[in-house]
Design an enzyme around this catalytic site. Structure first.
Site, PDB file in Angstrom:
ATOM      1  CB  CYS A  95      15.187  48.237  80.543  1.00 59.72           C
ATOM      2  SG  CYS A  95      14.866  46.467  80.298  1.00 59.72           S
ATOM      3  CB  ALA A  96      18.065  52.530  77.427  1.00 64.40           C
ATOM      4  CB  ALA A  97      13.286  55.019  77.894  1.00 64.17           C
ATOM      5  N   GLY A  99      16.976  57.463  79.822  1.00 60.90           N
ATOM      6  CA  GLY A  99      18.333  57.714  79.369  1.00 60.90           C
ATOM      7  C   GLY A  99      19.323  58.214  80.397  1.00 60.90           C
ATOM      8  N   GLY A 100      18.965  58.245  81.669  1.00 65.95           N
ATOM      9  CA  GLY A 100      19.914  58.705  82.675  1.00 65.95           C
ATOM     10  C   GLY A 100      21.162  57.850  82.717  1.00 65.95           C
ATOM     11  CG  ASP A 146       9.935  42.964  75.084  1.00 65.41           C
ATOM     12  OD1 ASP A 146      10.851  42.629  75.844  1.00 65.41           O
ATOM     13  OD2 ASP A 146       8.728  42.776  75.342  1.00 65.41           O
ATOM     14  CG  ASP A 181      17.567  50.186  85.685  1.00 67.10           C
ATOM     15  OD1 ASP A 181      17.219  49.581  86.715  1.00 67.10           O
ATOM     16  OD2 ASP A 181      17.365  51.397  85.500  1.00 67.10           O
ATOM     17  CB  CYS A 231      14.448  51.243  91.592  1.00 64.44           C
ATOM     18  SG  CYS A 231      13.010  51.181  90.495  1.00 64.44           S
TER      19      CYS A 231
END
Length: 347
Positions: A95-97, A99-100, A146, A181, A231
């Site tokens: 779940c990358a965007a 991109g941090g 997805d 994440d 988070c």
């Protein structure tokens, strides 16, 4: 003049009466725009208020060396170091965007190897691609996908004989390391004075997280590392998810995390003391979250003795102060709320 934030967004343009809605003081400042410019323009732009005495003194980092820096919260940085990717490996960020963490992973790999970045939002993925280009990262390949659909059906071939990692869905056991994440209720994000999330939405996250986790576990190679993080603050999305994973996937086991800058986890959600000592929780030093955290049944505990407590562990930097939720002696833990668990897949 004093500057206040409109907590619930109730103040409207053209309001002539004194505003009596809930507000939060954020500091003192000087207006740089007229009321007319602020409230009559369709799309006002520029500096509206120059904060001369802000309540919080952290300087803005936006625009600072954009070709070299990507500002992140401390726990996000820790999560990538816990994953510990190495040059030449094949890594999946599920779940990358925006991109941090993806670009940080690529940096830790010295831009050598392959990082597959997935996100179901094509628009958010575009931002990831832009960030990679801005930072000179070229070992990342991104796909609008997805995470629940990222695993290919098992084939008659052995994993070693399967096709190379090209595009999703991927063959089982394709990745040396996986970062999940997970999409979550984000109750740990700050600043956050008010959260009006409906209970039904809050309850929707654990099933979704577990569906993605199931794919992550199968995409990981034996001996590989899977890092699960959120988070948010709820036990169901954190300790509960870890306990579920350990029961559902007996080939996974929890392991020590390096670095360990957070607290130990809660002995709750199905985790015992030893297991809770292996996960990390970052919580704000103020205990407001213990009074406000909403569990999945819809009950809102009010600072009672039933609030989950962190495990005691000699392996934790914060062991001596875990019971009081105070890590100030070892690290500045004034961060967003965050949770990290590190799994390894048995050989």
């Amino acid at each position: 003049d004093s500057v206040f934030a409109d907590v619930k967004g109730l103040c409207r343009r053209g309001l002539t009466k004194p505003f009596d809605g809930p507000v939060q003081f954020v500091g003192n400042g000087r207006a740089e725009m007229s009321r007319y410019a602020l409230f009559r323009a369709d799309q006002p732009s520029g500096t509206a208020i120059n904060m001369t005495h802000p309540l919080y003194t952290s300087p803005p980092l936006s625009g600072l060396h954009p070709d070299a820096l990507f500002p992140q919260n401390l726990p996000s940085i820790v999560a990538c170091h816990v994953l510990a990717p190495r040059p030449g490996e094949t890594v999946l960020d599920m779940c990358a965007a925006p991109g941090g963490k993806t670009t940080h992973i690529a940096s830790l790999m010295e831009n050598k190897g392959l990082v597959i970045a997935l996100d179901k939002s094509a628009a958010r993925l575009k931002r990831l691609d832009e960030n990679c280009a801005r930072l000179g990262v070229d070992c990342v390949r991104s796909f609008a996908c997805d995470g629940r659909k990222s695993l290919a059906a098992p084939s008659a071939e052995s994993p070693a004989a399967s096709a190379a990692v090209v595009q999703p869905p991927f063959p089982p056991e394709s990745f040396d390391r996986v970062l999940l994440d997970a999409p979550c209720s984000a109750l740990g994000q700050r600043p956050q004075i008010l959260n009006s999330m409906p209970l039904k939405e809050l309850q929707s996250f654990p099933p979704y997280q577990r569906q993605i986790f199931a794919k992550a576990a199968q995409l990981l190679r034996p001996g590989g590392t899977l890092v699960y993080c959120t988070c948010t603050l709820t036990v169901e999305e954190n300790e509960g998810a870890v306990a579920w994973a350990l029961q559902e996937f007996p080939f996974l086991f929890l392991t020590e995390q390096v670095p360990r800058l957070g607290q130990t986890g809660y002995v709750a959600g199905g985790l015992n003391v030893e297991q809770a000592a292996l996960v990390q929780r970052f919580v704000a030093p103020v205990r407001w979250h213990q009074c406000m955290e909403q569990d999945m049944s819809g009950d809102i505990p009010v600072c009672s003795s039933s609030t989950p407590q962190p495990a005691q562990s000699s392996n934790s930097i914060c062991a001596e102060s875990a019971a009081t939720n105070d890590c100030s002696a070892s690290v500045d833990n004034d961060t967003i709320g965050f949770f990290i668990a590190k799994f390894v897949k048995k050989l």
